[in-house]
Design a protein around this motif. Structure first.
Motif, PDB file in Angstrom:
ATOM      1  N   GLU A 348       0.832  -1.201   0.000  1.00  0.00           N
ATOM      2  CA  GLU A 348       0.000   0.000   0.000  1.00  0.00           C
ATOM      3  C   GLU A 348       0.868   1.254   0.000  1.00  0.00           C
ATOM      4  N   ALA A 349       2.173   1.038  -0.144  1.00  0.00           N
ATOM      5  CA  ALA A 349       3.126   2.154  -0.240  1.00  0.00           C
ATOM      6  C   ALA A 349       2.969   3.136   0.915  1.00  0.00           C
ATOM      7  N   THR A 350       3.095   2.605   2.144  1.00  0.00           N
ATOM      8  CA  THR A 350       3.035   3.465   3.322  1.00  0.00           C
ATOM      9  C   THR A 350       4.136   4.513   3.239  1.00  0.00           C
ATOM     10  N   PRO A 351       3.781   5.791   3.305  1.00  0.00           N
ATOM     11  CA  PRO A 351       4.830   6.814   3.214  1.00  0.00           C
ATOM     12  C   PRO A 351       5.773   6.735   4.416  1.00  0.00           C
ATOM     13  N   ILE A 352       7.063   6.900   4.149  1.00  0.00           N
ATOM     14  CA  ILE A 352       8.052   6.831   5.232  1.00  0.00           C
ATOM     15  C   ILE A 352       8.224   8.228   5.816  1.00  0.00           C
ATOM     16  N   PRO A 353       7.910   8.401   7.103  1.00  0.00           N
ATOM     17  CA  PRO A 353       8.081   9.738   7.701  1.00  0.00           C
ATOM     18  C   PRO A 353       9.561  10.104   7.769  1.00  0.00           C
ATOM     19  N   GLN A 354       9.918  11.181   7.098  1.00  0.00           N
ATOM     20  CA  GLN A 354      11.324  11.595   7.058  1.00  0.00           C
ATOM     21  C   GLN A 354      11.613  12.539   8.225  1.00  0.00           C
ATOM     22  N   VAL A 355      12.681  12.261   8.936  1.00  0.00           N
ATOM     23  CA  VAL A 355      13.101  13.138  10.024  1.00  0.00           C
ATOM     24  C   VAL A 355      14.002  14.215   9.429  1.00  0.00           C
ATOM     25  N   GLN A 356      13.763  15.466   9.799  1.00  0.00           N
ATOM     26  CA  GLN A 356      14.579  16.568   9.281  1.00  0.00           C
ATOM     27  C   GLN A 356      16.049  16.328   9.613  1.00  0.00           C
ATOM     28  N   GLU A 357      16.914  16.575   8.616  1.00  0.00           N
ATOM     29  CA  GLU A 357      18.345  16.350   8.832  1.00  0.00           C
ATOM     30  C   GLU A 357      18.897  17.244   9.934  1.00  0.00           C
ATOM     31  N   GLU A 358      18.288  18.457  10.090  1.00  0.00           N
ATOM     32  CA  GLU A 358      18.718  19.336  11.180  1.00  0.00           C
ATOM     33  C   GLU A 358      18.478  18.675  12.532  1.00  0.00           C
ATOM     34  N   GLU A 359      17.379  17.916  12.619  1.00  0.00           N
ATOM     35  CA  GLU A 359      17.054  17.239  13.875  1.00  0.00           C
ATOM     36  C   GLU A 359      18.076  16.144  14.169  1.00  0.00           C
ATOM     37  N   ILE A 360      18.452  15.393  13.126  1.00  0.00           N
ATOM     38  CA  ILE A 360      19.466  14.351  13.273  1.00  0.00           C
ATOM     39  C   ILE A 360      20.782  14.985  13.719  1.00  0.00           C
ATOM     40  N   ASP A 361      21.125  16.112  13.083  1.00  0.00           N
ATOM     41  CA  ASP A 361      22.362  16.813  13.428  1.00  0.00           C
ATOM     42  C   ASP A 361      22.334  17.287  14.873  1.00  0.00           C
ATOM     43  N   ALA A 362      21.171  17.770  15.307  1.00  0.00           N
ATOM     44  CA  ALA A 362      21.039  18.252  16.686  1.00  0.00           C
ATOM     45  C   ALA A 362      21.277  17.121  17.678  1.00  0.00           C
ATOM     46  N   MET A 363      20.795  15.920  17.341  1.00  0.00           N
ATOM     47  CA  MET A 363      21.029  14.763  18.220  1.00  0.00           C
ATOM     48  C   MET A 363      22.522  14.459  18.306  1.00  0.00           C
ATOM     49  N   LYS A 364      23.210  14.540  17.159  1.00  0.00           N
ATOM     50  CA  LYS A 364      24.656  14.274  17.162  1.00  0.00           C
ATOM     51  C   LYS A 364      25.386  15.290  18.036  1.00  0.00           C
ATOM     52  N   ILE A 365      24.950  16.553  17.945  1.00  0.00           N
ATOM     53  CA  ILE A 365      25.572  17.594  18.763  1.00  0.00           C
ATOM     54  C   ILE A 365      25.391  17.274  20.242  1.00  0.00           C
ATOM     55  N   ARG A 366      24.157  16.903  20.610  1.00  0.00           N
ATOM     56  CA  ARG A 366      23.893  16.595  22.025  1.00  0.00           C
ATOM     57  C   ARG A 366      24.726  15.408  22.490  1.00  0.00           C
ATOM     58  N   ILE A 367      24.841  14.389  21.620  1.00  0.00           N
ATOM     59  CA  ILE A 367      25.630  13.201  21.984  1.00  0.00           C
ATOM     60  C   ILE A 367      27.083  13.594  22.229  1.00  0.00           C
ATOM     61  N   SER A 368      27.643  14.417  21.316  1.00  0.00           N
ATOM     62  CA  SER A 368      29.036  14.851  21.469  1.00  0.00           C
ATOM     63  C   SER A 368      29.221  15.663  22.735  1.00  0.00           C
ATOM     64  N   GLN A 369      28.244  16.539  23.043  1.00  0.00           N
ATOM     65  CA  GLN A 369      28.355  17.371  24.242  1.00  0.00           C
ATOM     66  C   GLN A 369      28.304  16.525  25.506  1.00  0.00           C
ATOM     67  N   ILE A 370      27.403  15.542  25.533  1.00  0.00           N
ATOM     68  CA  ILE A 370      27.277  14.696  26.726  1.00  0.00           C
ATOM     69  C   ILE A 370      28.553  13.879  26.927  1.00  0.00           C
ATOM     70  N   LYS A 371      29.140  13.398  25.827  1.00  0.00           N
ATOM     71  CA  LYS A 371      30.397  12.644  25.943  1.00  0.00           C
ATOM     72  C   LYS A 371      31.504  13.522  26.516  1.00  0.00           C
ATOM     73  N   GLU A 377      33.913  14.923  33.777  1.00  0.00           N
ATOM     74  CA  GLU A 377      33.614  14.409  35.126  1.00  0.00           C
ATOM     75  C   GLU A 377      34.596  13.323  35.542  1.00  0.00           C
ATOM     76  N   LYS A 378      35.052  12.536  34.567  1.00  0.00           N
ATOM     77  CA  LYS A 378      35.998  11.455  34.888  1.00  0.00           C
ATOM     78  C   LYS A 378      37.333  12.002  35.385  1.00  0.00           C
ATOM     79  N   ARG A 379      37.643  13.230  34.966  1.00  0.00           N
ATOM     80  CA  ARG A 379      38.900  13.837  35.406  1.00  0.00           C
ATOM     81  C   ARG A 379      38.813  14.426  36.814  1.00  0.00           C
ATOM     82  N   THR A 380      37.590  14.492  37.364  1.00  0.00           N
ATOM     83  CA  THR A 380      37.426  14.992  38.734  1.00  0.00           C
ATOM     84  C   THR A 380      37.218  13.818  39.675  1.00  0.00           C
ATOM     85  N   THR A 381      37.345  14.072  40.955  1.00  0.00           N
ATOM     86  CA  THR A 381      37.208  12.978  41.938  1.00  0.00           C
ATOM     87  C   THR A 381      35.770  12.797  42.386  1.00  0.00           C
TER      88      THR A 381
END
Length: 847
Positions: A348-371, A377-381
């Protein structure tokens, strides 16, 4: 009472929303913007000097570096304040538009035919006059100080006074809901008032005569939006105010008042995010299992899919309860004898909901920041609890990225025709699953159904049988595991052998980035041969990549025989294989020969890796002849042109025959062709146009990218680079636009005209996105670092990085900042033309 979400201040800069949203709809997500101060460290002197001399000279250099950083920060303060003025002017226009009908309405209220009662007028326009007066006073006081600018100029007292008057906003916000409801009722009761409410005119600036229509409801929301931004504007200004400046303590006090005010009226809102993290996951035997994304009624759901010798089972992990271990819940199953692969035509050719690339990029930014936070924190006691908190956030973000990133359909159906759609990231996985299912189907002839008890027992057994226990995320890796390579991988695809019949064969190369695979290069089609010899070299950018995949396709020229099973791809996969990118092996600068064996076919490759800091290092200009590696001002002056001829010629050829080329600028061209074109341009070869017309268009695109990458200084210049990085992080959309356009027009003439010429070309490329698959975001990802990557002295990445070829999250954040800057200009409508640069009146203030 309306909920106002405060941006909590923790000593870090403010968050900012996705680009391209209007001011009233722009939402602030938890993305930290990028530091704009260049990192600079004193260089070591010769060992023959005394240690005292070395120390003093190093200290002097460090002091000079610090002074330079402060100078840049103070310069950025000017841009920020210029943007704030532009934003204030627009806000005053909004408030003025609300007040415009108030006087005639009030005058009419005392007549025999009032449009509204005095009480209704006071409810709808409650406190707007006071807000207008407060901000008019603020604007009138700030304007002359900015016009008479010096680095010692103080404005903190004005922001302090503005913050102390925030109490008026409390009254406005408390009344906001009643005001909107009253206005709505009055509109329904009076057609004339409804007409007025829908056609309130706002002038965009004092110099601009054009007026935009706005509804009263839209304008009444402006003060609500404004108060939520009060702390963000102060964050921006504080960020670029040195702690030694007399304004610093005043701005801190204004920020404290603003935060206390917001906290006092704020209702806590629990984020509606659901953690999508999934933890470990008779003669029947498990053949394969993995995590997949299933499309269910238009929503993406994370599933654990199990392939047994006789059936395919789709399960989800139940929420764990105290005292109970892991449990799966079966969503559906299909006996392999009843399973078919669907195409677009027979589904039935279900349309694939596309996630905005900006949103994907924002997730990558958050992941990098959290890392980064986890490493800090590992460098502190004291990092124990904080690390666990950050790891939980990391788990949520990586799960979300895994859920949102895949977009390639893998469709299966049962004998009744009911279809199920999975989303995966690559043709590679889709082919793997098809192959193993078909192999098992050869042994399965009978259909069957499971009783509810049998199904429950089978699903329960999945907990013990599973081979993939965790979602493939970096947080599930051991500390010493490699987090991937960053830089450029040169790959030569030599030849293939082992084909049993003559085919039209081509290869594609894929590498992983943040857990999913991206197609990076494609060889030409080698026609009608059992031993194709491509000998084509490609340069592939790696972003935390660990695996290189190679897929061999048979090119199908006969439309009647095209394979439609894949839905979109009409060519047939003949073989596929992959190799791990081993950092130790690739450390050497020599070419590494390797062979990928797959389905009886062998493909010979050579690889060479260059880490990011070496591959993107800008070299000082040492030559005046040629065009590559020569300052753009020198080239345009010599050629007596506004835009370098190499840029014009490459763009013209790409627009002639590359506008519909899938992945233009993203797919790598053949390296030998690119080097040949580079040599021809450097030698001013008259036949370069003929050469280009005979070359693959991807090689021409690669030559253009190489030209910008080899400029001794980026197109956006080293001096302005920190300001562009700071401007893109501004919270207020009006301030951001004012700042970014002002910075753009500050570029040297050849840089500006060349950029606008290229920008216009990239927009035309994006107009064909439906065919070439190159969106604004894709183009910004390709060109952002190429146009903005600063010289080594201005980069925030230390030159003496100890692990040059592994994960560098600071670098990732800087690259993403560069992408965001270009994306902003691609999406911005009001870009001046080169001819109107000097005449354009873009700002309400002259700074």
């Amino acid at each position: 009472m309306i909920n106002i979400v405060e941006a909590p201040y923790s000593g870090t800069p403010p968050s900012y929303g996705y680009l391209g949203q209007t001011e009233e709809h722009q939402q602030h997500h938890d993305l930290q913007p990028f530091s704009t101060s260049p990192s600079s460290s004193p260089r070591l002197r010769s060992k023959s000097r005394s240690s005292r001399d070395t120390h003093s000279s190093g200290s002097l250099e460090f002091a000079l570096s610090t002074e330079l950083d402060q100078e840049k920060e103070l310069e950025m303060r000017k841009w920020v304040l210029s943007g704030i003025l532009a934003s204030e002017e627009m806000y005053l226009s909004h408030l003025g538009a609300i007040l415009l009908p108030m006087k005639p309405l009030r005058a009419a209220a005392t007549t025999s035919q009032p449009m509204l009662t005095i009480q209704q007028i006071e409810t709808i326009f409650f406190k707007v006059t006071e807000l207008h007066e407060i901000h008019k006073d603020f604007y009138d006081a700030l304007l002359p100080r900015v016009q008479e600018w010096s680095h010692n100029q103080c404005v903190g007292d004005l922001f302090q006074k503005l913050a102390s008057q925030l109490g008026v906003y409390r009254a406005f916000v408390d009344n906001y809901k009643v005001a909107v409801e009253t206005a709505d009722k009055c509109c329904q009761a009076n057609v004339q008032f409804a007409e007025i409410c829908e056609n309130l005119k706002v002038r965009s600036s004092k110099e601009c005569k054009d007026q935009a229509k706005n509804s009263l409801e839209t304008l009444l929301y402006k003060p609500v939006d404004r108060v939520t931004r009060s702390t963000l504007v102060l964050h921006d200004l504080l960020k670029h105010t040195p702690s030694s400046h007399p304004d610093y303590t005043l701005l801190q006090d204004a920020l404290r008042i603003s935060q206390n005010f917001l906290s006092s009226i704020n209702e806590e809102i629990t984020p509606r995010r659901q953690s999508m993290t999934v933890k470990k996951g008779e003669n029947r035997q498990l053949m394969r299992d993995c995590f997949m994304v299933e499309l269910v009624e238009g929503s993406r759901k994370l599933r654990h899919v199990f392939l047994f010798t006789d059936l395919l089972l789709c399960a989800k992990l139940k929420k764990q309860t105290a005292g109970k271990g892991q449990q799966y819940d079966c969503k559906w199953y299909i006996p392999l004898s009843d399973l078919t692969f669907q195409t677009i035509e027979d589904s039935e050719a279900t349309p694939i909901p596309q996630v905005q690339e900006e949103e994907i990029d924002a997730m990558k930014i958050r992941i990098s920041q959290i890392k980064n936070e986890i490493q800090r924190e590992k460098r502190t006691t004291k990092g124990g609890k904080a690390i666990e908190r950050f790891k939980k956030k990391l788990s949520e973000q990586e799960s979300l990225l895994l859920l949102m990133s895949p977009s390639m359909a893998f469709r299966v159906a049962n004998r009744n025709g009911k279809g199920f759609t999975f989303l995966i990231s690559s043709d590679y996985e889709r082919a793997e699953w098809r192959e193993i299912i078909r192999e098992q189907q050869k042994k399965c002839f009978k259909s069957f159904s499971l009783t509810s008890l049998e199904l429950q027992m089978l699903t329960n057994s999945c907990v013990k049988l599973q081979t993939v226990h965790t979602i493939p995320m970096t947080m599930n890796k051991e500390e010493d595991e490699s987090s991937g390579l960053y830089g450029f991988l040169n790959v030569i695809v030599h030849s293939a052998s082992g084909l049993k019949q003559s085919l039209n064969l081509y290869c594609t190369l894929e590498v992983d980035s943040f857990g999913y695979f991206v197609n990076k290069a494609k060889t030409r089609v080698y026609r009608d041969s059992t031993e194709p010899n491509w000998n084509e070299e490609f340069e592939i950018e790696l972003e935390g990549s660990q695996t290189l995949r190679l897929l061999c396709y048979e090119k199908c020229y006969n439309k009647a025989k095209q394979n439609r099973e894949d839905g979109e791809n009409t060519d047939r996969i003949m073989a596929k294989g992959q190799i791990q990118l081993d950092p130790q092996t690739l450390q050497t600068k020599d070419w590494q020969r390797t062979v990928i064996t797959m389905n009886g076919i062998e493909v010979k490759l050579s690889m060479k890796f260059t880490s990011r800091e070496f591959s993107l290092k800008r070299m000082p200009s040492r030559k005046q002849s040629g065009v590559f590696g020569v300052k753009i001002s020198v080239v345009t002056k010599r050629e007596r042109s506004k835009v370098p001829l190499i840029v014009k010629q490459c763009v013209e050829e790409i627009e002639r025959r590359g506008m519909e080329e899938v992945g233009i600028y993203r797919v790598s061209g053949v390296a030998t062709d690119i080097q040949a074109l580079k040599a021809a341009f450097d030698a001013n070869n008259k036949d370069v146009s003929v050469m280009m017309s005979e070359m693959d268009v991807n090689a021409i695109a690669g030559t253009l990218k190489l030209y910008f990458r080899e400029l001794p200084e980026p197109l956006f210049t080293d001096d302005l680079y920190p300001n562009f990085a700071g401007g893109i992080a501004l919270s207020d959309s009006v301030a951001k636009e004012s700042c970014m356009l002002h910075l753009l027009l500050s570029l040297p003439e050849p840089n500006l005209v060349t950029f606008l010429f290229l920008l216009d070309h990239l927009k035309r490329i994006a107009d064909n996105e439906s065919v070439n698959k190159m969106s604004f975001h894709n183009l910004a990802t390709v060109f952002g670092p190429t146009l903005l990557r600063p010289s080594e002295k201005d980069s925030k990445i230390p030159a003496n990085a100890t692990q040059p070829i592994t994960m560098n999250d600071n670098w990732s954040l800087e690259v993403m900042s560069q992408v965001q800057v270009l994306l902003y200009f691609l999406q911005l409508q009001s870009i001046p033309t080169p001819d109107s640069k000097r005449q354009s009146i873009l700002f309400s203030t002259e700074v």
